[in-house]
Design a protein around this motif. Structure first.
Motif, PDB file in Angstrom:
ATOM      1  N   CYS A   1     -42.700  40.247  -0.882  1.00  0.00           N
ATOM      2  CA  CYS A   1     -43.384  39.985   0.384  1.00  0.00           C
ATOM      3  C   CYS A   1     -43.043  41.066   1.388  1.00  0.00           C
ATOM      4  O   CYS A   1     -41.877  41.436   1.547  1.00  0.00           O
ATOM      5  CB  CYS A   1     -42.967  38.615   0.930  1.00  0.00           C
ATOM      6  N   VAL A   2     -44.076  41.626   2.057  1.00  0.00           N
ATOM      7  CA  VAL A   2     -43.834  42.614   3.109  1.00  0.00           C
ATOM      8  C   VAL A   2     -44.058  41.941   4.465  1.00  0.00           C
ATOM      9  O   VAL A   2     -44.975  41.117   4.617  1.00  0.00           O
ATOM     10  CB  VAL A   2     -44.741  43.848   2.959  1.00  0.00           C
ATOM     11  N   PRO A   3     -43.222  42.261   5.457  1.00  0.00           N
ATOM     12  CA  PRO A   3     -43.287  41.570   6.754  1.00  0.00           C
ATOM     13  C   PRO A   3     -44.424  42.067   7.641  1.00  0.00           C
ATOM     14  O   PRO A   3     -44.205  42.711   8.666  1.00  0.00           O
ATOM     15  CB  PRO A   3     -41.916  41.877   7.359  1.00  0.00           C
ATOM     16  N   VAL A   4     -45.636  41.775   7.241  1.00  0.00           N
ATOM     17  CA  VAL A   4     -46.822  42.139   8.017  1.00  0.00           C
ATOM     18  C   VAL A   4     -47.636  40.869   8.251  1.00  0.00           C
ATOM     19  O   VAL A   4     -47.886  40.107   7.308  1.00  0.00           O
ATOM     20  CB  VAL A   4     -47.681  43.186   7.270  1.00  0.00           C
ATOM     21  N   GLU A   5     -48.057  40.658   9.497  1.00  0.00           N
ATOM     22  CA  GLU A   5     -48.880  39.491   9.829  1.00  0.00           C
ATOM     23  C   GLU A   5     -48.264  38.192   9.313  1.00  0.00           C
ATOM     24  O   GLU A   5     -48.941  37.346   8.717  1.00  0.00           O
ATOM     25  CB  GLU A   5     -50.289  39.668   9.252  1.00  0.00           C
ATOM     26  N   GLY A   6     -46.954  38.052   9.530  1.00  0.00           N
ATOM     27  CA  GLY A   6     -46.296  36.824   9.114  1.00  0.00           C
ATOM     28  C   GLY A   6     -45.887  36.789   7.657  1.00  0.00           C
ATOM     29  O   GLY A   6     -45.289  35.813   7.192  1.00  0.00           O
TER      30      GLY A   6
END
Length: 455
Positions: free
Chosen positions: A86-91
């Motif tokens: 998971c990448v920390p973009v848009e939640g």
């Protein structure tokens, strides 16, 4: 796997922090309350992006372009988060892979999409099959219902420099050229005024211009101009370095912009008053610097893009290369004919079909082959059986976007001209005319490609 990543990060080096115009472009879908990354591209832009599209969000589909610096991660950290799922973009954008197969990772330091004009390095990471998350049909119907509707997801993605080119979810890190040869460079009165353009955020001392001086199609000298020997100016978000080189009148100067010791961009500089290609000189009297030609060939594919403009631009380019084109598809009464019919000086033919999209859309490949065969038969009946007929399909898309269709085109004996080939063709218009050689090269390439499938 790690080797490819380390290679890319090594090439990127300290540019990670210096390229402040970099963006992260992505498309995601929300399924059962969780947002999944379907495709993402990090563009390490040396110059600000040409467009900043608004975020698209409708139903379960979201497409956006965000400044990479706003993510608060360097590239290595971003990739580490990706591999954690998971990448920390848009939640949070979840990136899935098949535990049994893992990730497919590939690094191409010279991606084919760069062609012979600009360097393009691409690191690609593929995970789970996209259809295991969501089907393309579902996304197509989703975007059709938006306030700003699209016919399908691919049409929408092109506005964000995205394009599903494989069946899997993917992340690509794209490093284009860092410096360019200034297109305002020219030869006049025995002096070549050549220059480079680069971002103001990059150290100019790492720039240089390699060059070859060509007279009567022979190289008479070659050397390099370093940053310290250039005159520099700064404007807006870029800096320009210029140098003067003594050359014979009407010489062609092949310039290569370098960053460090790595070639980045190739461009031919000529004397507009003594052009080696009189057809280009004549054409430029109506379209200075080929600005309209480039616009119609390379503009972003959006709703309302005029396919007829593309056909016209292709015919102009073919003419500047020394061929004789007849533009037929532009007119209602001849739209059942080929888009462009082309003859070479030696009397060979090319039947050209143009498309803004995929090769097989609207049955274009099959129609092209049929029209070519009909022309061969007609020429044979008229006593011209010795003339070659080459079917050619020209697409506005890059090679990677039509990769899945190339094999069928090869089997059918069709020459495929993609965006990269068009860019090279424009570069060739700065050189002396050689249309028959271009035709022979294309015919040979088509024959060799077809033979691979007949063994």
């Amino acid at each position: 796997m790690q080797h490819s990543i380390n290679q890319f990060l090594s090439v990127l080096g300290d540019l990670d922090d210096k390229l402040v115009s970099s963006t992260f472009n992505y498309v995601s879908a929300t399924v059962e309350g969780r947002q999944y990354l379907l495709q993402g591209r990090i563009f390490f832009n040396a110059f600000p992006p040409r467009s900043n599209p608004r975020p698209f969000s409708h139903g379960i589909v979201r497409v956006n372009q965000v400044p990479f610096k706003d993510l608060g991660l360097n590239t290595a950290d971003f990739l580490n988060q990706l591999f954690k799922g998971c990448v920390p973009v848009e939640g949070g954008l979840h990136f899935l892979h098949d535990p049994a197969k893992g990730y497919h990772i590939n690094y191409l330091p010279l991606h084919p999409a760069g062609g012979r004009i600009n360097r393009l390095g691409v690191l690609s990471i593929e995970g789970l099959s996209r259809s295991d998350i969501i089907s393309s049909d579902v996304m197509d119907w989703e975007v059709r219902g938006a306030e700003t509707p699209y016919d399908n997801i691919q049409e929408l993605l092109r506005e964000y420099r995205l394009d599903f080119t494989s069946l899997n979810v993917s992340l690509e890190a794209v490093l284009p050229q860092l410096v360019e040869v200034d297109h305002a460079s020219l030869v006049t009165a025995g002096v070549a005024k050549v220059g480079v353009i680069m971002s103001s955020d990059l150290p100019r001392e790492r720039a240089s211009i390699g060059y070859r001086v060509i007279v009567d199609q022979s190289v008479i000298s070659r050397s390099r101009v370093h940053a310290a020997d250039m005159s520099w100016s700064v404007a807006d978000n870029h800096q320009r370095g210029v140098a003067e080189i003594q050359v014979p009148p009407a010489a062609i100067v092949h310039c290569v912009a370098n960053f460090g010791d790595v070639a980045q961009y190739s461009y031919y500089v000529t004397d507009p008053e003594n052009a080696p290609n009189d057809r280009r000189a004549a054409y430029e009297s109506y379209d200075s610097e080929l600005s309209l030609l480039r616009e119609w060939l390379f503009r972003e594919l959006t709703r309302g893009t005029n396919a007829r403009d593309f056909e016209a631009a292709v015919s102009w380019l073919v003419w500047m290369l020394g061929f004789s084109p007849v533009l037929l598809g532009l007119f209602p009464k001849t739209q059942e004919a080929a888009d462009v019919l082309v003859t070479s000086p030696r009397g060979n033919y090319a039947v050209v079909e143009c498309t803004l999209g995929m090769l097989r859309s609207e049955n274009k490949l099959a129609t092209l082959v049929r029209r070519s065969n009909e022309l061969k038969e007609r020429l044979k009946r008229s006593g011209n059986a010795n003339a070659n007929v080459l079917p050619v399909i020209v697409t506005a898309l890059p090679r990677e976007s039509v990769a899945a269709e190339l094999e069928q085109a090869e089997q059918l004996g069709v020459a495929v001209v993609t965006r990269e080939v068009l860019e090279v063709a424009i570069e060739q218009t700065s050189l002396p005319l050689r249309p028959d050689a271009i035709y022979d090269d294309a015919l040979r390439a088509v024959s060799e490609a077809a033979s691979k499938h007949n063994r």
